[in-house]
Design a protein around this motif. Structure first.
Motif, PDB file in Angstrom:
ATOM      1  N   GLY A 115     -13.734  -5.147  -8.883  1.00 24.82           N
ATOM      2  CA  GLY A 115     -12.978  -4.947 -10.106  1.00 24.82           C
ATOM      3  C   GLY A 115     -12.345  -3.582 -10.271  1.00 24.82           C
ATOM      4  N   ILE A 116     -12.341  -2.760  -9.223  1.00 21.44           N
ATOM      5  CA  ILE A 116     -11.729  -1.440  -9.356  1.00 21.44           C
ATOM      6  C   ILE A 116     -10.498  -1.284  -8.464  1.00 21.44           C
ATOM      7  CG2 ILE A 116     -13.816  -0.242 -10.110  1.00 21.44           C
ATOM      8  CD1 ILE A 116     -14.146   0.732  -7.222  1.00 21.44           C
ATOM      9  N   GLY A 117     -10.113  -2.359  -7.826  1.00 19.80           N
ATOM     10  CA  GLY A 117      -8.946  -2.311  -6.951  1.00 19.80           C
ATOM     11  C   GLY A 117      -7.665  -1.976  -7.678  1.00 19.80           C
ATOM     12  N   PHE A 118      -7.614  -2.324  -8.965  1.00 15.93           N
ATOM     13  CA  PHE A 118      -6.399  -2.053  -9.725  1.00 15.93           C
ATOM     14  C   PHE A 118      -6.133  -0.556  -9.851  1.00 15.93           C
ATOM     15  CE2 PHE A 118      -9.676  -1.850 -12.941  1.00 15.93           C
ATOM     16  CZ  PHE A 118      -9.251  -0.823 -13.770  1.00 15.93           C
ATOM     17  N   VAL A 119      -7.167   0.270  -9.770  1.00 16.91           N
ATOM     18  CA  VAL A 119      -6.967   1.718  -9.864  1.00 16.91           C
ATOM     19  C   VAL A 119      -6.160   2.205  -8.665  1.00 16.91           C
ATOM     20  CG1 VAL A 119      -8.110   3.967  -9.882  1.00 16.91           C
ATOM     21  CG2 VAL A 119      -9.075   2.060 -11.188  1.00 16.91           C
ATOM     22  N   PHE A 120      -6.610   1.842  -7.459  1.00 16.12           N
ATOM     23  CA  PHE A 120      -5.896   2.256  -6.251  1.00 16.12           C
ATOM     24  C   PHE A 120      -4.526   1.588  -6.182  1.00 16.12           C
ATOM     25  CE2 PHE A 120     -10.419   2.594  -5.089  1.00 16.12           C
ATOM     26  CZ  PHE A 120     -10.467   3.945  -4.813  1.00 16.12           C
ATOM     27  N   GLY A 121      -4.480   0.314  -6.522  1.00 17.54           N
ATOM     28  CA  GLY A 121      -3.207  -0.403  -6.524  1.00 17.54           C
ATOM     29  C   GLY A 121      -2.231   0.193  -7.515  1.00 17.54           C
ATOM     30  N   GLY A 122      -2.729   0.567  -8.679  1.00 23.92           N
ATOM     31  CA  GLY A 122      -1.875   1.177  -9.694  1.00 23.92           C
ATOM     32  C   GLY A 122      -1.315   2.511  -9.244  1.00 23.92           C
ATOM     33  N   ILE A 123      -2.136   3.274  -8.550  1.00 18.80           N
ATOM     34  CA  ILE A 123      -1.675   4.579  -8.060  1.00 18.80           C
ATOM     35  C   ILE A 123      -0.558   4.408  -7.045  1.00 18.80           C
ATOM     36  CG2 ILE A 123      -2.333   6.607  -6.712  1.00 18.80           C
ATOM     37  CD1 ILE A 123      -5.120   6.376  -8.055  1.00 18.80           C
ATOM     38  N   VAL A 124      -0.745   3.504  -6.090  1.00 15.38           N
ATOM     39  CA  VAL A 124       0.268   3.339  -5.048  1.00 15.38           C
ATOM     40  C   VAL A 124       1.553   2.728  -5.631  1.00 15.38           C
ATOM     41  CG1 VAL A 124      -0.372   1.069  -4.121  1.00 15.38           C
ATOM     42  CG2 VAL A 124       0.566   2.776  -2.608  1.00 15.38           C
ATOM     43  N   ILE A 125       1.427   1.833  -6.578  1.00 14.21           N
ATOM     44  CA  ILE A 125       2.619   1.260  -7.219  1.00 14.21           C
ATOM     45  C   ILE A 125       3.349   2.335  -8.023  1.00 14.21           C
ATOM     46  CG2 ILE A 125       3.385  -0.333  -9.023  1.00 14.21           C
ATOM     47  CD1 ILE A 125       1.279  -2.307  -7.888  1.00 14.21           C
ATOM     48  N   LEU A 126       2.609   3.173  -8.731  1.00 13.73           N
ATOM     49  CA  LEU A 126       3.223   4.275  -9.470  1.00 13.73           C
ATOM     50  C   LEU A 126       3.945   5.237  -8.528  1.00 13.73           C
ATOM     51  CD1 LEU A 126       3.654   5.763 -12.167  1.00 13.73           C
ATOM     52  CD2 LEU A 126       1.504   6.941 -11.726  1.00 13.73           C
ATOM     53  N   LEU A 127       3.321   5.545  -7.395  1.00 15.01           N
ATOM     54  CA  LEU A 127       3.963   6.416  -6.410  1.00 15.01           C
ATOM     55  C   LEU A 127       5.263   5.801  -5.888  1.00 15.01           C
ATOM     56  CD1 LEU A 127       0.896   7.662  -4.338  1.00 15.01           C
ATOM     57  CD2 LEU A 127       2.322   9.008  -5.893  1.00 15.01           C
ATOM     58  N   CYS A 128       5.254   4.506  -5.637  1.00 10.89           N
ATOM     59  CA  CYS A 128       6.470   3.829  -5.161  1.00 10.89           C
ATOM     60  C   CYS A 128       7.565   3.851  -6.222  1.00 10.89           C
ATOM     61  CB  CYS A 128       6.155   2.394  -4.755  1.00 10.89           C
ATOM     62  SG  CYS A 128       5.262   2.266  -3.203  1.00 10.89           S
ATOM     63  N   LEU A 129       7.200   3.619  -7.471  1.00 11.03           N
ATOM     64  CA  LEU A 129       8.194   3.655  -8.545  1.00 11.03           C
ATOM     65  C   LEU A 129       8.777   5.059  -8.709  1.00 11.03           C
ATOM     66  CD1 LEU A 129       6.487   1.375 -11.222  1.00 11.03           C
ATOM     67  CD2 LEU A 129       8.481   0.839  -9.806  1.00 11.03           C
ATOM     68  N   LEU A 130       7.931   6.063  -8.614  1.00 12.02           N
ATOM     69  CA  LEU A 130       8.432   7.448  -8.676  1.00 12.02           C
ATOM     70  C   LEU A 130       9.352   7.747  -7.502  1.00 12.02           C
ATOM     71  CD1 LEU A 130       5.212   9.341  -9.797  1.00 12.02           C
ATOM     72  CD2 LEU A 130       7.292   8.986 -11.129  1.00 12.02           C
ATOM     73  N   ASP A 131       8.996   7.239  -6.329  1.00 13.19           N
ATOM     74  CA  ASP A 131       9.838   7.458  -5.156  1.00 13.19           C
ATOM     75  C   ASP A 131      11.200   6.797  -5.300  1.00 13.19           C
ATOM     76  OD1 ASP A 131       8.026   9.053  -3.903  1.00 13.19           O
ATOM     77  OD2 ASP A 131       7.299   7.515  -2.518  1.00 13.19           O
ATOM     78  N   LEU A 132      11.260   5.649  -5.973  1.00 10.66           N
ATOM     79  CA  LEU A 132      12.550   4.991  -6.184  1.00 10.66           C
ATOM     80  C   LEU A 132      13.503   5.904  -6.953  1.00 10.66           C
ATOM     81  CD1 LEU A 132      11.537   1.319  -7.017  1.00 10.66           C
ATOM     82  CD2 LEU A 132      12.805   2.117  -5.012  1.00 10.66           C
ATOM     83  N   VAL A 133      12.966   6.661  -7.892  1.00 12.05           N
ATOM     84  CA  VAL A 133      13.780   7.579  -8.679  1.00 12.05           C
ATOM     85  C   VAL A 133      14.128   8.826  -7.861  1.00 12.05           C
ATOM     86  CG1 VAL A 133      13.795   9.043 -10.741  1.00 12.05           C
ATOM     87  CG2 VAL A 133      12.797   6.752 -10.835  1.00 12.05           C
ATOM     88  N   ARG A 134      13.184   9.282  -7.047  1.00 12.19           N
ATOM     89  CA  ARG A 134      13.345  10.533  -6.317  1.00 12.19           C
ATOM     90  C   ARG A 134      14.029  10.381  -4.961  1.00 12.19           C
ATOM     91  NH1 ARG A 134       8.257  13.062  -5.071  1.00 12.19           N
ATOM     92  NH2 ARG A 134       9.518  14.907  -4.763  1.00 12.19           N
ATOM     93  N   LEU A 135      14.282   9.172  -4.501  1.00  9.47           N
ATOM     94  CA  LEU A 135      14.799   8.975  -3.144  1.00  9.47           C
ATOM     95  C   LEU A 135      16.093   9.727  -2.829  1.00  9.47           C
ATOM     96  CD1 LEU A 135      14.024   5.347  -1.960  1.00  9.47           C
ATOM     97  CD2 LEU A 135      13.351   7.485  -0.910  1.00  9.47           C
ATOM     98  N   PRO A 136      17.080   9.786  -3.708  1.00 10.12           N
ATOM     99  CA  PRO A 136      18.283  10.553  -3.333  1.00 10.12           C
ATOM    100  C   PRO A 136      17.966  12.006  -2.971  1.00 10.12           C
ATOM    101  CG  PRO A 136      18.744   9.193  -5.234  1.00 10.12           C
ATOM    102  CD  PRO A 136      17.268   9.083  -4.991  1.00 10.12           C
ATOM    103  N   GLY A 137      17.126  12.659  -3.746  1.00  8.35           N
ATOM    104  CA  GLY A 137      16.748  14.032  -3.444  1.00  8.35           C
ATOM    105  C   GLY A 137      15.905  14.142  -2.190  1.00  8.35           C
ATOM    106  N   LEU A 138      15.016  13.170  -1.987  1.00  8.17           N
ATOM    107  CA  LEU A 138      14.178  13.194  -0.786  1.00  8.17           C
ATOM    108  C   LEU A 138      15.009  13.016   0.470  1.00  8.17           C
ATOM    109  CD1 LEU A 138      11.181  11.025  -2.049  1.00  8.17           C
ATOM    110  CD2 LEU A 138      11.195  13.492  -1.668  1.00  8.17           C
ATOM    111  N   VAL A 139      16.037  12.165   0.384  1.00  6.64           N
ATOM    112  CA  VAL A 139      16.927  11.961   1.551  1.00  6.64           C
ATOM    113  C   VAL A 139      17.731  13.223   1.810  1.00  6.64           C
ATOM    114  CG1 VAL A 139      18.916  10.658   2.392  1.00  6.64           C
ATOM    115  CG2 VAL A 139      17.011   9.457   1.346  1.00  6.64           C
ATOM    116  N   ARG A 140      18.272  13.842   0.752  1.00 12.86           N
ATOM    117  CA  ARG A 140      19.004  15.102   0.922  1.00 12.86           C
ATOM    118  C   ARG A 140      18.123  16.170   1.565  1.00 12.86           C
ATOM    119  NH1 ARG A 140      21.302  13.982  -3.980  1.00 12.86           N
ATOM    120  NH2 ARG A 140      19.766  15.234  -5.089  1.00 12.86           N
ATOM    121  N   ARG A 141      16.893  16.269   1.104  1.00 14.76           N
ATOM    122  CA  ARG A 141      15.971  17.268   1.645  1.00 14.76           C
ATOM    123  C   ARG A 141      15.646  16.959   3.112  1.00 14.76           C
ATOM    124  NH1 ARG A 141      11.869  17.229  -2.162  1.00 14.76           N
ATOM    125  NH2 ARG A 141      13.339  18.282  -3.508  1.00 14.76           N
ATOM    126  N   ALA A 142      15.476  15.689   3.428  1.00 16.65           N
ATOM    127  CA  ALA A 142      15.197  15.312   4.830  1.00 16.65           C
ATOM    128  C   ALA A 142      16.390  15.619   5.732  1.00 16.65           C
ATOM    129  CB  ALA A 142      14.853  13.823   4.896  1.00 16.65           C
TER     130      ALA A 142
END
Length: 83
Positions: A51-78
């Motif tokens: 019953g605690i899998g949602f914590v880890f799943g929530g973190i990784v989903i949140l990271l992916c959603l944040l990355d969707l917003v940050r991707l243009p800058g991350l690509v420029r930096r890369a």
């Protein structure tokens, strides 16, 4: 280090399709962060029966959603840009 220009569209496709395993981070050259995504995903799946899998799943989903917003800058930096 890979110096080929990165494609923003491909980075978005990788983030949406394979974001839970960090494919977009590996593509952009962020190997350490790329490892974090599948580790969190596996930890979430492994701990789901307790019953605690949602914590880890929530973190990784949140990271992916944040990355969707940050991707243009991350690509420029890369690509060697300042932003």
């Amino acid at each position: 280090m890979d110096r080929t220009p990165k494609n923003l569209i491909l980075a978005y496709v990788l983030c949406v399709a394979l974001g839970l395993v960090g494919a977009h981070r590996f593509y952009l050259g962020h190997r350490a962060l790329g490892v974090v995504y599948p580790v969190l995903t596996v930890a979430g799946l492994a701990s789901a029966p307790w019953g605690i899998g949602f914590v880890f799943g929530g973190i990784v989903i949140l990271l992916c959603l944040l990355d969707l917003v940050r991707l243009p800058g991350l690509v420029r930096r890369a690509d060697g840009g300042l932003n």
